[in-house]
Design a protein around this motif. Structure first.
Motif, mmCIF file in Angstrom:
data_model
loop_
_atom_site.group_PDB
_atom_site.id
_atom_site.type_symbol
_atom_site.label_atom_id
_atom_site.label_comp_id
_atom_site.label_asym_id
_atom_site.label_seq_id
_atom_site.Cartn_x
_atom_site.Cartn_y
_atom_site.Cartn_z
ATOM 1 N N VAL A 223 0.866 -1.188 0.000
ATOM 2 C CA VAL A 223 0.000 0.000 0.000
ATOM 3 C C VAL A 223 0.905 1.241 0.000
ATOM 4 C CG1 VAL A 223 -1.859 1.221 1.203
ATOM 5 C CG2 VAL A 223 -1.684 -1.265 1.410
ATOM 6 N N ALA A 224 0.919 1.953 -1.126
ATOM 7 C CA ALA A 224 1.673 3.213 -1.181
ATOM 8 C C ALA A 224 0.702 4.338 -0.845
ATOM 9 C CB ALA A 224 2.248 3.411 -2.578
ATOM 10 N N THR A 225 1.165 5.320 -0.116
ATOM 11 C CA THR A 225 0.235 6.377 0.295
ATOM 12 C C THR A 225 0.826 7.762 0.063
ATOM 13 O OG1 THR A 225 0.976 6.797 2.567
ATOM 14 C CG2 THR A 225 -0.387 4.839 2.219
ATOM 15 N N GLY A 226 -0.067 8.749 0.065
ATOM 16 C CA GLY A 226 0.360 10.130 0.102
ATOM 17 C C GLY A 226 1.001 10.421 1.454
ATOM 18 N N SER A 227 1.471 11.654 1.630
ATOM 19 C CA SER A 227 2.284 11.921 2.817
ATOM 20 C C SER A 227 1.867 13.125 3.639
ATOM 21 C CB SER A 227 3.742 12.117 2.398
ATOM 22 O OG SER A 227 4.303 10.903 2.056
ATOM 23 N N GLY A 257 2.036 15.457 -3.576
ATOM 24 C CA GLY A 257 2.467 14.949 -4.881
ATOM 25 C C GLY A 257 3.203 13.633 -4.788
ATOM 26 N N TYR A 258 3.424 13.157 -3.586
ATOM 27 C CA TYR A 258 4.278 11.986 -3.398
ATOM 28 C C TYR A 258 3.592 10.667 -3.772
ATOM 29 C CZ TYR A 258 6.953 8.423 -0.883
ATOM 30 O OH TYR A 258 7.665 7.303 -0.555
ATOM 31 N N GLY A 259 2.313 10.547 -3.463
ATOM 32 C CA GLY A 259 1.657 9.244 -3.472
ATOM 33 C C GLY A 259 1.683 8.514 -4.804
ATOM 34 N N LEU A 260 1.326 9.192 -5.881
ATOM 35 C CA LEU A 260 1.215 8.499 -7.173
ATOM 36 C C LEU A 260 2.581 8.061 -7.711
ATOM 37 C CD1 LEU A 260 -0.315 7.457 -9.615
ATOM 38 C CD2 LEU A 260 -0.469 9.819 -10.458
ATOM 39 N N PRO A 261 3.572 8.956 -7.810
ATOM 40 C CA PRO A 261 4.868 8.479 -8.282
ATOM 41 C C PRO A 261 5.477 7.421 -7.363
ATOM 42 C CG PRO A 261 4.947 10.848 -7.792
ATOM 43 C CD PRO A 261 3.527 10.413 -7.642
ATOM 44 N N ALA A 262 5.226 7.531 -6.065
ATOM 45 C CA ALA A 262 5.754 6.515 -5.140
ATOM 46 C C ALA A 262 5.134 5.159 -5.445
ATOM 47 C CB ALA A 262 5.457 6.912 -3.697
ATOM 48 N N ALA A 263 3.848 5.167 -5.738
ATOM 49 C CA ALA A 263 3.171 3.902 -6.051
ATOM 50 C C ALA A 263 3.741 3.298 -7.331
ATOM 51 C CB ALA A 263 1.666 4.142 -6.193
ATOM 52 N N ILE A 264 3.979 4.155 -8.321
ATOM 53 C CA ILE A 264 4.526 3.658 -9.600
ATOM 54 C C ILE A 264 5.905 3.025 -9.361
ATOM 55 C CG2 ILE A 264 5.434 4.419 -11.843
ATOM 56 C CD1 ILE A 264 3.083 6.471 -11.867
ATOM 57 N N GLY A 265 6.742 3.729 -8.612
ATOM 58 C CA GLY A 265 8.075 3.193 -8.310
ATOM 59 C C GLY A 265 7.988 1.891 -7.533
ATOM 60 N N ALA A 266 7.086 1.861 -6.555
ATOM 61 C CA ALA A 266 6.962 0.660 -5.722
ATOM 62 C C ALA A 266 6.479 -0.526 -6.558
ATOM 63 C CB ALA A 266 5.994 0.931 -4.576
#
Ligand SMILES: Cc1ncc(C[n+]2csc(CCOP(=O)(O)OP(=O)(O)O)c2C)c(N)n1
Ligand SMILES: [Mg+2]
Length: 437
Positions: A223-227, A257-266
């Motif tokens: 689960v990647a999340t915003g911050s 802005g963190y959540g979406l790119p973090a999810a893609i990377g994860a």
């Protein structure tokens, strides 16, 4: 400068920092101290994960029967249902975790830097009746903690510490049955939301969504999340993690802005296996172009957007401290965010909108079953506040008093608070209630 030639051979090579040696640590003495404690508690932070010591932490906790609390970054080290997991202490927290910290007599902090959000801006009184052992791989972090003069500070890798302590402690559990039971009682008596407290129909509260999402998310899911923002606070306060789930946010930076790119990377990092992401509507806009990456890469991510009509956290600040003079925080004050279903269509993503708490669980299961990538527009109550929270209380005679960690707002009655505490109340608890100190 960018175009300047570089002589690679002349560059000073990078030196890896030397891992502190654990051979000088007297683990036998630490184990004795732990066995002598009547109310021991372990606070685990992200350093445990960074040192690859998640298994070592679980092994120590289970063998010793040692109650644990966790920072947000480390909340997935034990499943929520584990009776030794007493929660996440801090400003935004459950009462149980804060009671455990303030009533323990030995607090072992491993890989947690004791930041202000965890200590309620008062590190000196965090675990104020406890002996403390603070383990941090970074000696500078320890040097910086001048407000913990009595603490045993160990500049050590979290994994080395946990293994060393476990070895010295041996397999016999700690004789702290009453304390373990007390910690569990706090957890059961003070859930974030008592059963049946959510509306059957009508607008969806943040807490209701987080509760339903906890149910709907399978074990072993990433689960990647915003911050940052209110939605993220609700998520980290309330999410009940299952075995094998991993949750993560930025460590220390609350950047929108963190959540979406973090999810893609994860997702790419874990070999493109299915996962979920939870982002808030304002934050999504700061990297909204990454929806194209999501679609182009066809990543199996179900993206839940907690849509509360703009910057709910900023609106709360403007309401509480600026007499409701709203500016650039919602549709009525100049912040206009796009229709998420239309946005998803533009990027060619399947989308479902969920706007009513009636049959929320079924709606979330349906969303989880959408072909991924997909976007789920979760339309939530726009103006909510998160409780309980450590707050500053205005005094009758003027001024404010910052409440101690265990005394969260809405304040319990003095009698109820006293009944929960095994240690003396802070004078501030009496002062805030106008009671004699
Ligand atoms: C890049 C960046 N700019 C500004 C902020 C300050 N900030 C914190 S939360 C927030 C509003 C966030 O809105 P949203 O993501 O929708 O979360 P909500 O509070 O509505 O749940 C702002 C502007 C920030 N954290 N990061
Ligand atoms: Mg928002």
């Amino acid at each position: 400068m960018q175009a300047a030639p570089v002589d690679a051979a002349a560059l000073r090579p990078w030196q890896a920092p030397v891992r502190p040696a654990s051979s000088t640590v007297d683990f036998a003495a630490l184990a004795r101290q732990l066995r002598q404690a009547q109310r021991p508690l372990l606070l685990a932070g992200h350093g445990v994960r960074l040192s690859g010591a998640a298994d070592a932490l679980q092994a120590l906790a289970h063998e010793a029967g040692l109650p644990c609390v966790f920072t947000w970054n480390a909340l997935d080290l034990l499943p929520h249902e584990d009776p030794l997991n007493i929660g996440r202490p801090g400003v935004v927290a459950t009462r149980a975790a804060n009671f455990a910290v303030q009533n323990c007599d030995l607090l072992i902090c491993v890989g947690a830097r004791l930041d202000p959000v965890v200590t309620a801006y008062n590190r000196a009184e965090f675990g104020r009746h406890a002996q403390k052992i603070v383990v941090d791989i970074d000696a500078h972090e320890l040097d910086d903690k001048t407000d913990l003069p009595e603490a045993t500070r160990l500049a050590l890798d979290a994994g080395d510490f946990l293994q060393g302590l476990r070895g010295a402690l041996g397999p016999a559990p700690l004789a702290v049955d009453a304390w373990r039971a007390r910690c569990l009682r706090w957890k059961l008596d003070h859930p974030l939301h008592p059963q049946g407290s959510f509306a059957d129909a009508g607008p969806i509260s943040h807490a209701h969504f987080v509760d339903a999402l906890s149910e709907a998310t399978p074990a072993d899911t990433l689960v990647a999340t915003g911050s940052s923002g209110l939605a993220v606070e609700f998520l980290y306060a309330g999410f009940r993690n299952k075995p094998g789930q991993r949750l993560f946010l930025t460590s220390g930076l609350g950047s929108m802005g963190y959540g979406l790119p973090a999810a893609i990377g994860a997702c790419l990092g874990q070999g493109r296996s299915p996962m979920i992401a939870v982002e808030s509507d304002g934050s999504l806009q700061l990297n909204v172009q990454e929806l194209a990456t999501l679609a182009t890469q066809a990543l199996p991510i179900c993206l839940f957007v907690m849509n509360n009509g703009g910057y709910a956290s900023i609106r709360n600040t403007q309401r509480n401290y600026f007499q409701g003079r709203y500016l650039a925080s919602g549709p009525d004050s100049g912040l206009r965010l796009p229709d998420l279903a239309a946005l998803a269509r533009t990027y060619g993503l399947p989308c479902v909108t969920i706007a009513d708490s009636h049959a929320l669980a079924a709606a979330l299961s349906g969303a989880m079953a959408l072909p991924r990538p997909c976007l789920v527009d979760l339309q939530l109550v726009p103006d909510e506040t998160l409780q309980p929270k450590c707050a500053a209380i205005p005094l009758a005679e003027g001024g404010m008093v910052s409440m101690p960690l265990e005394d969260m707002s809405p304040l319990l009655s003095l009698e109820a608070l006293e009944a929960e505490m095994l240690t003396p109340l802070s004078p501030r608890s009496r002062q805030a209630r106008g009671a004699p100190c």
